[in-house]
Scaffold this motif. Structure first.
Motif, short mmCIF file in Angstrom:
data_model
loop_
_atom_site.label_atom_id
_atom_site.label_comp_id
_atom_site.label_asym_id
_atom_site.label_seq_id
_atom_site.Cartn_x
_atom_site.Cartn_y
_atom_site.Cartn_z
N GLU A 152 0.81 -1.33 -0.06
CA GLU A 152 0.04 0.21 -0.03
C GLU A 152 0.87 1.27 -0.16
O GLU A 152 0.58 2.33 -0.50
CB GLU A 152 -1.03 -0.03 1.30
CG GLU A 152 -1.87 1.36 1.19
CD GLU A 152 -2.64 1.42 -0.01
OE1 GLU A 152 -2.32 2.13 -0.93
OE2 GLU A 152 -3.75 0.74 -0.25
N ALA A 153 1.95 1.16 0.68
CA ALA A 153 2.93 2.47 0.72
C ALA A 153 3.77 2.75 -0.44
O ALA A 153 4.17 3.86 -0.51
CB ALA A 153 3.58 2.49 2.01
N VAL B 138 2.62 3.24 -3.64
CA VAL B 138 1.91 4.44 -4.29
C VAL B 138 1.29 5.12 -3.40
O VAL B 138 0.31 4.83 -2.87
CB VAL B 138 0.99 3.75 -5.31
CG1 VAL B 138 0.47 4.75 -6.41
CG2 VAL B 138 1.98 2.64 -6.31
N GLY B 139 1.17 6.70 -3.64
CA GLY B 139 0.38 7.49 -2.83
C GLY B 139 0.54 7.58 -1.37
O GLY B 139 -0.05 8.10 -0.75
N GLY B 140 1.85 7.02 -0.71
CA GLY B 140 2.37 7.15 0.42
C GLY B 140 1.05 6.60 1.22
O GLY B 140 0.62 5.55 1.22
N ALA B 141 0.67 7.63 2.17
CA ALA B 141 -0.27 7.28 2.98
C ALA B 141 -1.95 7.01 2.67
O ALA B 141 -2.74 6.45 3.33
CB ALA B 141 -0.74 8.46 4.32
N ILE B 142 -1.83 7.42 1.41
CA ILE B 142 -3.30 7.46 0.56
C ILE B 142 -3.78 5.83 0.17
O ILE B 142 -2.95 5.26 -0.28
CB ILE B 142 -3.50 8.28 -0.67
CG1 ILE B 142 -2.91 9.51 -0.46
CG2 ILE B 142 -4.83 7.99 -1.39
CD1 ILE B 142 -2.65 10.34 -1.82
N PRO B 143 -4.88 5.35 0.88
CA PRO B 143 -5.23 4.07 0.49
C PRO B 143 -5.52 4.13 -1.16
O PRO B 143 -6.47 4.86 -1.39
CB PRO B 143 -6.68 4.10 1.34
CG PRO B 143 -6.71 5.02 2.34
CD PRO B 143 -5.78 6.43 1.73
N ILE B 144 -4.96 3.55 -1.97
CA ILE B 144 -5.18 3.43 -3.38
C ILE B 144 -4.96 1.89 -3.99
O ILE B 144 -5.57 1.55 -4.65
CB ILE B 144 -4.33 4.52 -3.95
CG1 ILE B 144 -4.91 4.29 -5.73
CG2 ILE B 144 -2.64 4.41 -3.82
CD1 ILE B 144 -6.04 4.89 -6.01
#
Ligand SMILES: NC(=O)c1ccc[n+]([C@@H]2O[C@H](COP(=O)([O-])OP(=O)(O)OC[C@H]3O[C@@H](n4cnc5c(N)ncnc54)[C@H](O)[C@@H]3O)[C@@H](O)[C@H]2O)c1
Ligand SMILES: N[C@@H](CCO)C(=O)O
Ligand code: NA
Length: 436
Positions: free
Chosen positions: A130-131, A133-139
Motif C-alpha cells: 500500500e505504501a 503508491v501515494g504514501g499514506a493514501i489508500p489506493i
C-alpha cells in the motif's frame, strides 16, 4: 487480559519510513494486537550503519546489521530499504521462508513485480505494498478490492510528492527548481537520488503498478512513457496559469482503443490541468489519484503522498492485514493479471495540446500555421496572440498560444516538426499536453 498468539515482525531499513514504523510498532503494540488478533513483536531493525542518526529512538538491542539472520524465523518482514538490491534478494528470501512481506518499494515492484508475486504465490505467502503508491493514501486496496467489480477506464495521478512540491513552489512562490528541490529533500520527501523524482522515474514506477492493478495486466516499467520536469521553465508555469491551467507531473494510465484493438497505455509527463479540475487543487507534497471507472464514475483519492510518518501509516495498515491473514490461515491472494491486454505505445494515445510559438508578425502567418495543423489532422480549439511592445529590428514577432482539440500523439508530433521547419515560425517555445 486476552492472550494473543505472537507474530514476529522484522523491519529492514531504519531511514525516514523504517524508523517511524519501528517506533509506532512499539508505541501502539497493544492497540495493534487487538486489531490484528495477534501480538506484533518487533524482533529487530536491520540497518546499514548502527550508529547513524535516526528520526526516532529505536532501542539499541533491536538494531542489527544482519538482515538475513533477522528474516529467519520472522512471520512478517517489512522491507524499507528501497532500490533494487539488496531489497529484491531480501524480499525473495523472506517470501521463500514463508513470511508475508510488506514493502514501500515501488522501484523493485515495478521492475521485478512478476518475479516477486510468483515467489509469494509459490509458498502461499502475500506481498503487500500500500505504501508504494501515494504514501499514506489508500489506493492499492481500493483498486484491488473495492473496484474489483468495476471496469477502470482511466487514472490520472499526481503520484510524486517531490515534483508536486517543486511545481507548486515554482507556481505560487517563484522558487527555482533547485531551491524547491533542496527543501523537498530536507523535508524527507525526495528519494535518496532525487533524479528518480525530477526525471519522472519514481512516478513511472508508480504508474506501472497502478496500470497493472487497474487493468489486470502486467505493465512493465519500460512500457511506461516518461518525461520529467527538468526542462520546464518558470515562464511555462506562469503562462499556463494565465491561460487558466496549472502544471502538474501526471501519471496517466488508460484503456484505449487503437484501430479496434483494446489496449493499455501508461505515461508520465508534465501536463496542464484546468484550474477547475480537482487535481489542480493538490498542493505541496500531497498526492492524488483520480480514477474514472465505468460504473463508479469519477473518484479521487487524496492525501499525504510522502514523508516518513504518513508513509508509516500505510505500512502499518499492511502489517495488520498480514497479521489477520496469519490468524485466519489459508494462502495469500495472487495478483490478478487475467486480462493481459496489449501495452500500446505513446503514439497511440490521444489528448489535447497547448502549444506556444514565436512567429513572424506578418500578414498570412496565422493562415500558414492553421494550414500546418490542418494538414496533420489536428483541429485547433483556441488561438491567442500577443505582440510585445517596443520591438526593435526589421522583423517583428508575435507569441501565439494554440490549444488543440483531442488529437493523436503521432499527429501532433508531425505538426510540431512542420512548425519548427516553417520559415514563419521563429521558435516552438513550448508543447505541453492538456489533461483532465
Ligand atoms: N520517504 C518517503 O516519503 C517515502 C514514501 C513512500 C515510499 N517510500 C519508500 O520507502 C522506502 C524507504 O524509504 P526511506 O525514505 O525511508 O529511505 P531512507 O533512505 O531514508 O532509508 C533507507 C534505509 O535503508 C538502509 N539500508 C540501505 N541498505 C541497507 C542494507 N543492506 N541493510 C539494511 N539497511 C539498509 C539505509 O541505511 C537507510 O537508513 C523506499 O522504497 C522508498 O521509495 C518512501
Ligand atoms: N520520493 C517520493 C516518495 C514517496 O514515494 C515522492 O516524492 O513522492
Ligand atoms: Na498508498
Amino acid at each position: 487480559m486476552i492472550e494473543y498468539r505472537n507474530l514476529r515482525v522484522a523491519v529492514l531499513g531504519g531511514g525516514s519510513v523504517g524508523s517511524q514504523v519501528a517506533s509506532l510498532l512499539l508505541e501502539h503494540r497493544e492497540e495493534l494486537a487487538a486489531r490484528a488478533g495477534a501480538g506484533l513483536e518487533l524482533v529487530g531493525v536491520a540497518v546499514r550503519n548502527p550508529d547513524a542518526a535516526r528520526d526516532t529512538d529505536i532501542p539499541r538491542e533491536l538494531i542489527t546489521t544482519d538482515a538475513d539472520a533477522l528474516i529467519l524465523g520472522a512471520d512478517i518482514v517489512v522491507e524499507l530499504i528501497g532500490g533494487i538490491e539488496p531489497a529484491r534478494t531480501l524480499i525473495l528470501g523472506a517470501l521463500g521462508s514463508g513470511a508475508d512481506v510488506i514493502t514501500a518499494n515501488k522501484a523493485v515492484l515495478a521492475s521485478h513485480g512478476p518475479e516477486l508475486f510468483e515467489a509469494a504465490e509459490q509458498v502461499g505467502a502475500q506481498l503487500y505494498y500500500e505504501a508504494a503508491v501515494g504514501g499514506a493514501i489508500p489506493i492499492i486496496r481500493p483498486l484491488r478490492d473495492s473496484l474489483a467489480g468495476d471496469r477502470v477506464k482511466r487514472i490520472l495521478g499526481i503520484v510524486n510528492g517531490t515534483t508536486n512540491y517543486i511545481l507548486d513552489r515554482m507556481d505560487t512562490q517563484g522558487d527555482s527548481l533547485e531551491e524547491a528541490l533542496a527543501e523537498a529533500t530536507r523535508l524527507g520527501y525526495a528519494e535518496a537520488d532525487p533524479t528518480a523524482d525530477i526525471e519522472g522515474y519514481d512516478a513511472a514506477a508508480k504508474a506501472a503498478i497502478l496500470a497493472s492493478l487497474a487493468f489486470h495486466t502486467t505493465v512493465p516499467l519500460d512500457a511506461v512513457h516518461r518525461e520529467g520536469i527538468t526542462a520546464l521553465t518558470r515562464d511555462e508555469v506562469l503562462s499556463a496559469r494565465e491561460a487558466g491551467y496549472v502544471v502538474k507531473l501526471l501519471a496517466v494510465c488508460e484503456r484505449i482503443d487503437a484501430d479496434g484493438v483494446e489496449g493499455v497505455s501508461a505515461r508520465v509527463h508534465p501536463a496542464l490541468v484546468p484550474l477547475s479540475h480537482p487535481l489542480a487543487a493538490v498542493h505541496g507534497a500531497n498526492n492524488a489519484v483520480f480514477v474514472e471507472a465505468e460504473a463508479a464514475g469519477s473518484l479521487m483519492f487524496y492525501g499525504a503522498g510522502a514523508g516518513g510518518v504518513p508513509t508509516a501509516s500505510a505500512v502499518l495498515g499492511d502489517v495488520v492485514s498480514a497479521a489477520r491473514r496469519h490468524v485466519a490461515g489459508g494462502p495469500g491472494v495472487a495478483e490478478s493479471t487475467h486480462a493481459n491486454l496489449p501495452i500500446l505505445p505513446i503514439s497511440s494515445a490521444t489528448t489535447r495540446y497547448h502549444v506556444i510559438l514565436e512567429v513572424a508578425d506578418e500578414p498570412g502567418v496565422l493562415a500558414t500555421i492553421a494550414q500546418l495543423f490542418s494538414e496533420h489532422d489536428v483541429s485547433v480549439e483556441a488561438v491567442s496572440q500577443t505582440v510585445p511592445d517596443g520591438q526593435e529590428g526589421s522583423r517583428p514577432t508575435a507569441t501565439l498560444v494554440i490549444v488543440t482539440h483531442e488529437a493523436a500523439e503521432s499527429a501532433l508530433a508531425a505538426t510540431v516538426t512542420s512548425l519548427a521547419a516553417s520559415p514563419v515560425v521563429s521558435s516552438v517555445v513550448s508543447v505541453l499536453r492538456v489533461e483532465g
